[in-house]
Design a protein around this motif. Structure first.
Motif, short mmCIF file in Angstrom:
data_model
loop_
_atom_site.label_atom_id
_atom_site.label_comp_id
_atom_site.label_asym_id
_atom_site.label_seq_id
_atom_site.Cartn_x
_atom_site.Cartn_y
_atom_site.Cartn_z
N TYR A 8 0.26 -1.37 -0.23
CA TYR A 8 -0.01 -0.02 0.16
C TYR A 8 0.74 1.00 0.30
O TYR A 8 1.05 2.28 1.06
N SER A 10 1.54 3.88 -2.13
CA SER A 10 1.32 4.97 -2.77
C SER A 10 -0.83 4.91 -2.86
O SER A 10 -1.03 3.85 -3.38
N VAL A 11 -1.34 5.86 -2.39
CA VAL A 11 -2.62 5.79 -1.77
C VAL A 11 -3.09 7.29 -2.36
O VAL A 11 -3.05 7.79 -1.82
N ASP A 31 -0.99 1.59 -5.78
CA ASP A 31 -1.35 0.23 -5.13
C ASP A 31 -2.97 0.80 -4.36
O ASP A 31 -3.28 -0.27 -4.66
N ALA A 32 -3.20 2.26 -4.58
CA ALA A 32 -4.93 1.97 -4.16
C ALA A 32 -4.82 3.14 -4.10
O ALA A 32 -4.29 4.72 -4.79
N ILE A 34 -8.05 6.24 -3.67
CA ILE A 34 -9.15 6.69 -3.03
C ILE A 34 -10.51 7.50 -3.31
O ILE A 34 -9.76 9.04 -4.09
N ARG A 65 -5.72 -1.93 -8.51
CA ARG A 65 -5.27 -0.95 -7.51
C ARG A 65 -6.32 -1.65 -6.64
O ARG A 65 -7.57 -1.85 -7.01
N TRP A 118 -12.92 1.12 6.09
CA TRP A 118 -11.43 1.96 6.23
C TRP A 118 -11.64 3.60 6.61
O TRP A 118 -12.61 3.77 6.95
N VAL A 143 -6.97 5.35 7.48
CA VAL A 143 -6.15 6.71 6.57
C VAL A 143 -5.92 7.84 7.20
O VAL A 143 -6.78 8.62 7.84
N ILE A 183 -1.96 4.24 6.42
CA ILE A 183 -1.49 5.03 5.44
C ILE A 183 -1.90 6.59 6.38
O ILE A 183 -2.57 6.85 6.90
N SER A 212 -0.72 8.66 1.53
CA SER A 212 -1.38 8.61 0.84
C SER A 212 -1.59 10.05 -0.08
O SER A 212 0.13 11.31 0.66
#
Ligand SMILES: CC(C)(COP(=O)(O)OP(=O)(O)OC[C@H]1O[C@@H](n2cnc3c(N)ncnc32)[C@H](O)[C@@H]1OP(=O)(O)O)[C@@H](O)C(=O)NCCC(=O)NCCSC(=O)C[C@H](O)C(=O)O
Ligand code: MG
Length: 285
Positions: A8, A10-11, A31-32, A34, A65, A118, A143, A183, A212
């Motif tokens: 995880y 880079s979000v 990787d994810a 939002i 992702r 989350w 986060v 995160i 994030s």
């Protein structure tokens, strides 16, 4: 419980109202994602953004992702409609802002059932209840919302984030105790690469799983900071080899580069290698 090897690093936040950014995300090595219905979307755009996002997720194309949908708080005029819509979206989890206690997660679950949740950790109340929130059976990740936290604490910006460290530490302890992904918050100055790198390394040193982000220009630095480095991979291999050799000779402690290597260090080394392998596998698509 999520796998600890799943990266995880880079979000990336994407305003759900921006179709160009939604398309762009499909090309970025994050990787994810939002998908944001909250702060990045103006009140006038909220309803359209919800529909645009549902359609974009239904069409897909976001590859491997992880897809998180950040809804507005349930105490706002948009929160309930967001939650109802998000329940049926093609996403991996719903990100709830300003979580203050496990009751907030229960209130969401009353609408979204067993959807994974989350939690945005960004209020003093949330930080003080971090362990109970992390222990909620639906909660899979935290986060950090360092902008809201700074606002509530009335801190002044400091490059070393000293005024925020207690809050960050409480969330880290809670997340690690309960096996929840954690995160770090965003770095607002998205054109300041040097500052971003320092903050990424601080977050990595503290134990965050990733950071994030608000802009594509931040992805490369962040991915590098939160991935095992070539030196770390090489050291992990040597630690495992040395320990196995020592163990075979009936001893429990090896020495590598003048430092002891015991069972627990080998466990860390194996986790690091598993994460490095998973990053390679994800990059291969
Ligand atoms: C900060 C921005 C407003 C800058 O936008 P813009 O001026 O459009 O940037 P660029 O022209 O440099 O963009 C270049 C291309 O990249 C795409 N882009 C930009 N941002 C994103 C993004 N976040 N995701 C995907 N793609 C993005 C542009 O579309 C351009 O594409 P192309 O034209 O095809 O080349 C903008 O970056 C932005 O809106 N960022 C997100 C801001 C946001 O999400 N804020 C809310 C989250 S932060 C927060 O709330 C944290 C927490 O709650 C707390 O309390 O701390
Ligand atoms: Mg916030």
């Amino acid at each position: 419980m999520p796998s600890s090897a799943r990266p995880y690093r880079s979000v990336l936040y994407i305003p759900a109202s921006k179709s160009r950014a939604l398309e762009k995300a499909k090309t970025l090595p994050v990787d994810a994602i939002i998908f944001d219905l909250e702060d990045a979307v103006t009140p006038a755009e909220k309803a359209n953004a919800r529909t645009l996002l549902a359609d974009a997720l239904a069409v897909g194309g976001f590859g491997n992702r992880v897809r998180l949908v950040r809804i507005n708080g349930l105490d706002t005029e948009w929160g309930r409609d967001d939650a109802i819509a998000a329940r049926d979206m093609e996403c991996d989890a719903i990100l709830l802002p300003k979580v203050g206690s496990p009751d907030d997660v229960d209130a969401l679950a009353a609408i979204t059932g067993d959807s994974r949740v989350w939690a945005m950790m960004e209020t003093p109340q949330g930080m003080l209840n971090a362990h109970a929130i992390a222990a909620h059976p639906l909660v899979e990740g935290f986060v950090l919302g360092t902008n809201d936290l700074a606002k509530d604490l009335n801190t002044r910006f400091r490059a070393d984030r000293e005024p925020l460290i207690t809050g960050l530490g409480l969330c880290l302890l809670a997340a690690k105790a309960e096996g929840v992904i954690v995160i770090d918050g965003v770095y607002n100055a998205f054109k300041d690469d040097a500052g971003l790198e320092i903050e990424c390394n601080q977050g990595r040193d503290m134990g965050f799983d990733g950071k994030s982000l608000i802009h594509p220009a931040q992805v490369e630095i962040t991915n590098r900071a939160f991935a095992p480095s070539p030196d770390e991979i090489e050291l992990a291999r040597r630690q495992i080899a040395a320990f196995e050799e020592t163990e075979a000779s009936g001893q429990g402690v090896a020495v590598v580069d003048g430092r002891i290597v015991e069972n627990l260090h080998v466990a860390t080394a194996r986790e690091l290698l598993a994460k490095a392998e998973m990053i390679v596998a994800l990059q291969a698509g």
